[in-house]
Structures are given as C-alpha cells and as structure tokens.
Write a protein that holds these residues in place. Structure first.
Motif, PDB file in Angstrom:
ATOM      1  N   ARG A  63     -51.247  41.980  10.441  1.00 26.07           N
ATOM      2  CA  ARG A  63     -52.041  42.772   9.545  1.00 26.07           C
ATOM      3  C   ARG A  63     -51.335  42.803   7.987  1.00 26.07           C
ATOM      4  NH1 ARG A  63     -52.551  48.622  11.673  1.00 26.07           N
ATOM      5  NH2 ARG A  63     -52.143  48.898   9.317  1.00 26.07           N
ATOM      6  N   HIS A  64     -52.148  42.446   7.168  1.00 24.26           N
ATOM      7  CA  HIS A  64     -51.607  42.299   5.723  1.00 24.26           C
ATOM      8  C   HIS A  64     -50.724  43.506   5.353  1.00 24.26           C
ATOM      9  CE1 HIS A  64     -51.562  42.644   1.380  1.00 24.26           C
ATOM     10  NE2 HIS A  64     -51.632  41.267   1.250  1.00 24.26           N
ATOM     11  N   GLU A  65     -51.228  45.089   5.471  1.00 23.93           N
ATOM     12  CA  GLU A  65     -50.758  46.234   5.376  1.00 23.93           C
ATOM     13  C   GLU A  65     -49.439  46.260   5.780  1.00 23.93           C
ATOM     14  OE1 GLU A  65     -50.310  49.801   3.447  1.00 23.93           O
ATOM     15  OE2 GLU A  65     -51.855  48.225   3.013  1.00 23.93           O
ATOM     16  N   ASP A  66     -48.945  45.585   7.021  1.00 29.82           N
ATOM     17  CA  ASP A  66     -47.786  45.745   7.708  1.00 29.82           C
ATOM     18  C   ASP A  66     -46.512  45.149   7.065  1.00 29.82           C
ATOM     19  OD1 ASP A  66     -48.806  47.566   9.504  1.00 29.82           O
ATOM     20  OD2 ASP A  66     -49.264  46.049  10.941  1.00 29.82           O
ATOM     21  N   ARG A  67     -47.025  44.222   5.972  1.00 28.74           N
ATOM     22  CA  ARG A  67     -45.984  43.317   5.251  1.00 28.74           C
ATOM     23  C   ARG A  67     -45.331  44.158   4.200  1.00 28.74           C
ATOM     24  NH1 ARG A  67     -46.806  40.540   8.733  1.00 28.74           N
ATOM     25  NH2 ARG A  67     -44.947  41.439   9.270  1.00 28.74           N
ATOM     26  N   PHE A  68     -46.277  45.134   3.688  1.00 28.43           N
ATOM     27  CA  PHE A  68     -45.731  46.466   2.817  1.00 28.43           C
ATOM     28  C   PHE A  68     -44.821  47.187   3.727  1.00 28.43           C
ATOM     29  CE2 PHE A  68     -46.732  50.693   2.087  1.00 28.43           C
ATOM     30  CZ  PHE A  68     -46.124  50.885   0.820  1.00 28.43           C
ATOM     31  N   SER A  69     -45.442  47.653   4.764  1.00 28.53           N
ATOM     32  CA  SER A  69     -44.773  48.713   5.567  1.00 28.53           C
ATOM     33  C   SER A  69     -43.428  48.409   6.115  1.00 28.53           C
ATOM     34  CB  SER A  69     -45.712  49.049   6.715  1.00 28.53           C
ATOM     35  OG  SER A  69     -46.847  49.625   6.306  1.00 28.53           O
ATOM     36  N   HIS A  70     -43.409  46.993   6.471  1.00 23.66           N
ATOM     37  CA  HIS A  70     -42.187  46.477   6.934  1.00 23.66           C
ATOM     38  C   HIS A  70     -40.999  46.369   5.791  1.00 23.66           C
ATOM     39  CE1 HIS A  70     -39.490  42.935   8.221  1.00 23.66           C
ATOM     40  NE2 HIS A  70     -39.334  43.640   9.165  1.00 23.66           N
ATOM     41  N   ALA A  71     -41.519  45.924   4.785  1.00 24.62           N
ATOM     42  CA  ALA A  71     -40.489  45.671   3.511  1.00 24.62           C
ATOM     43  C   ALA A  71     -40.012  47.183   3.121  1.00 24.62           C
ATOM     44  CB  ALA A  71     -41.189  44.949   2.421  1.00 24.62           C
ATOM     45  N   TYR A  72     -40.913  48.247   2.975  1.00 25.26           N
ATOM     46  CA  TYR A  72     -40.594  49.628   2.724  1.00 25.26           C
ATOM     47  C   TYR A  72     -39.735  50.231   3.670  1.00 25.26           C
ATOM     48  CZ  TYR A  72     -41.805  53.459  -0.297  1.00 25.26           C
ATOM     49  OH  TYR A  72     -41.962  54.395  -1.041  1.00 25.26           O
ATOM     50  N   LEU A  73     -39.886  50.077   4.997  1.00 25.94           N
ATOM     51  CA  LEU A  73     -39.006  50.646   6.040  1.00 25.94           C
ATOM     52  C   LEU A  73     -37.620  49.892   5.869  1.00 25.94           C
ATOM     53  CD1 LEU A  73     -38.582  52.274   8.648  1.00 25.94           C
ATOM     54  CD2 LEU A  73     -39.323  50.044   9.962  1.00 25.94           C
ATOM     55  N   VAL A  74     -37.704  48.549   5.908  1.00 29.47           N
ATOM     56  CA  VAL A  74     -36.218  47.891   5.942  1.00 29.47           C
ATOM     57  C   VAL A  74     -35.680  48.096   4.679  1.00 29.47           C
ATOM     58  CG1 VAL A  74     -35.249  45.665   5.985  1.00 29.47           C
ATOM     59  CG2 VAL A  74     -37.023  46.205   7.514  1.00 29.47           C
ATOM     60  N   LEU A  75     -36.081  48.278   3.471  1.00 34.78           N
ATOM     61  CA  LEU A  75     -35.492  48.562   2.356  1.00 34.78           C
ATOM     62  C   LEU A  75     -34.821  49.923   2.593  1.00 34.78           C
ATOM     63  CD1 LEU A  75     -37.239  47.054  -0.838  1.00 34.78           C
ATOM     64  CD2 LEU A  75     -34.953  46.635   0.087  1.00 34.78           C
ATOM     65  N   SER A  76     -35.863  50.855   2.683  1.00 36.34           N
ATOM     66  CA  SER A  76     -35.300  52.560   2.726  1.00 36.34           C
ATOM     67  C   SER A  76     -34.111  52.466   3.726  1.00 36.34           C
ATOM     68  CB  SER A  76     -36.465  53.189   3.002  1.00 36.34           C
ATOM     69  OG  SER A  76     -37.565  53.318   2.140  1.00 36.34           O
ATOM     70  N   TRP A  77     -34.129  51.780   4.681  1.00 32.99           N
ATOM     71  CA  TRP A  77     -33.089  52.067   5.644  1.00 32.99           C
ATOM     72  C   TRP A  77     -31.791  51.425   5.197  1.00 32.99           C
ATOM     73  CZ3 TRP A  77     -33.125  54.244  10.665  1.00 32.99           C
ATOM     74  CH2 TRP A  77     -31.695  53.959  11.422  1.00 32.99           C
ATOM     75  N   ASN A  78     -31.849  50.176   4.784  1.00 33.74           N
ATOM     76  CA  ASN A  78     -30.754  49.498   4.216  1.00 33.74           C
ATOM     77  C   ASN A  78     -30.043  50.098   2.895  1.00 33.74           C
ATOM     78  OD1 ASN A  78     -29.932  46.742   5.848  1.00 33.74           O
ATOM     79  ND2 ASN A  78     -32.024  47.152   5.970  1.00 33.74           N
ATOM     80  N   LEU A  79     -30.991  50.680   2.172  1.00 36.25           N
ATOM     81  CA  LEU A  79     -30.358  51.446   0.900  1.00 36.25           C
ATOM     82  C   LEU A  79     -29.930  52.781   1.234  1.00 36.25           C
ATOM     83  CD1 LEU A  79     -33.159  50.073  -1.484  1.00 36.25           C
ATOM     84  CD2 LEU A  79     -30.642  49.493  -1.627  1.00 36.25           C
ATOM     85  N   MET A  80     -30.318  53.257   2.313  1.00 35.88           N
ATOM     86  CA  MET A  80     -29.953  54.704   2.585  1.00 35.88           C
ATOM     87  C   MET A  80     -30.689  55.567   1.571  1.00 35.88           C
ATOM     88  SD  MET A  80     -26.200  54.303   4.589  1.00 35.88           S
ATOM     89  CE  MET A  80     -25.343  53.726   3.294  1.00 35.88           C
ATOM     90  N   CYS A  81     -31.866  55.596   1.345  1.00 34.11           N
ATOM     91  CA  CYS A  81     -32.325  56.242   0.387  1.00 34.11           C
ATOM     92  C   CYS A  81     -33.634  57.018   0.822  1.00 34.11           C
ATOM     93  CB  CYS A  81     -32.800  55.430  -0.915  1.00 34.11           C
ATOM     94  SG  CYS A  81     -33.971  54.252  -0.698  1.00 34.11           S
TER      95      CYS A  81
END
Length: 170
Positions: A63-81
């Motif tokens: 799903r196209h929408e999951d590219r957004f969700s994946h990037a958002y999740l991984v960045l939020s976790w890695n940035l601890m924000c």
C-alpha cells in the motif's frame, strides 16, 4: 488568594512549597516500596519487539499509504521524539554529517524557545534490520512520493501527525 486577587504572604508560600515537596517525597517512597501504585500519565510506550513487528509489516506492505506510515514510525522511534516533532521536520532541517543523517528541531516540548536547536539528532542506517532502518525508510518514502526540493516539510500536507495516528496495519 487568587480568587480574591491577593498576594500570598512569603511565609505561606514557603510553607506550602515545603509541604508539597514532602508530599511528593513520601509518595515516591511509598510507590518504591510497592505500597501504592505508581501513577502513570501519558501514553504507554511500545516495546522494541512490537516496534519491529509494526515496521516489518509496513515495509512489506504494497500500500502506498504504508510508505508514509513506515517512514513516520521509524523516524519518530529513531529520533526519540513526539509525533508532532516528526510532523514538523523541514527538508532544510536534514543534513548528512559523516555517516549519519543529522536532523535539527526548531523547538521541542523540552526546549520551547529553541535554545538547543543547534544540536542535531543523529540517525544512522541499520543494514542488519532493514525494517527499522531510517535511511531505507526515507529512501522508500521519496521513491513513492514526489520529491520537490522547493517544498518545506518532509511530510507535506496538513495534520500529518493525525494521519499517522489513524494508520492501521493490514
């Protein structure tokens, strides 16, 4: 005192300050002994296994929408924000420093005035676990979304934090 728009005497202010410090200390001691449950505020964090599972499901999705969700999740976790900080990342806030992505925040909840915004948070690639690799997540996000170097926000559009909060893993 506030109701009657009166200034509280310094003696009363000092006594109340001491009282509440003692009350907090007593509550912490009791909670440490297990006598009373620790109060929990805010949202409960997810553990690493759950994060990894969600990231893997999103990465493997077509799903196209999951590219957004994946990037958002991984960045939020890695940035601890917070998700609102991830939402506010501008393309101009991202830079390569040696072997990491450096991301600056204009302000955070702990830095309302942007006093420490000159200190970037560094994010590194993870070739061993591609589902949680922030560099791969951003690359895939840019592959399926139009990359316009003139746009300001990394995640373009209104209410991207709400969009992320509403995603569902299929």
């Amino acid at each position: 005192y506030r109701t009657y728009e009166q200034a509280m005497p310094a003696v009363v202010t000092s006594a109340l300050t001491d009282f509440f410090k003692g009350l907090k200390r007593m509550a912490a001691r009791e909670a440490g002994r297990g006598a009373i449950p620790r109060s929990s505020t805010g949202k409960a964090p997810i553990n690493f296994a759950t994060y990894q599972y969600l990231a893997r499901q999103l990465l493997c999705s077509s799903r196209h929408e999951d590219r957004f969700s994946h990037a958002y999740l991984v960045l939020s976790w890695n940035l601890m924000c917070r998700t609102s900080n991830t939402c506010g990342i501008l393309l101009s806030h991202i830079d390569w420093v040696d072997d990491s992505l450096a991301i600056n925040f204009a302000h955070t909840k702990g830095d309302q005035f942007g006093d420490t915004s000159r200190y970037a948070r560094h994010v590194y690639a993870n070739p061993l676990l591609p589902e949680i690799c922030p560099v791969l997540a951003l690359a895939l996000y840019f592959m399926v979304n139009q990359f316009d170097p003139l746009r300001q926000k990394l995640f373009n559009g209104a209410d991207q934090d709400q969009r992320y909060s509403n995603f569902h893993v299929k």
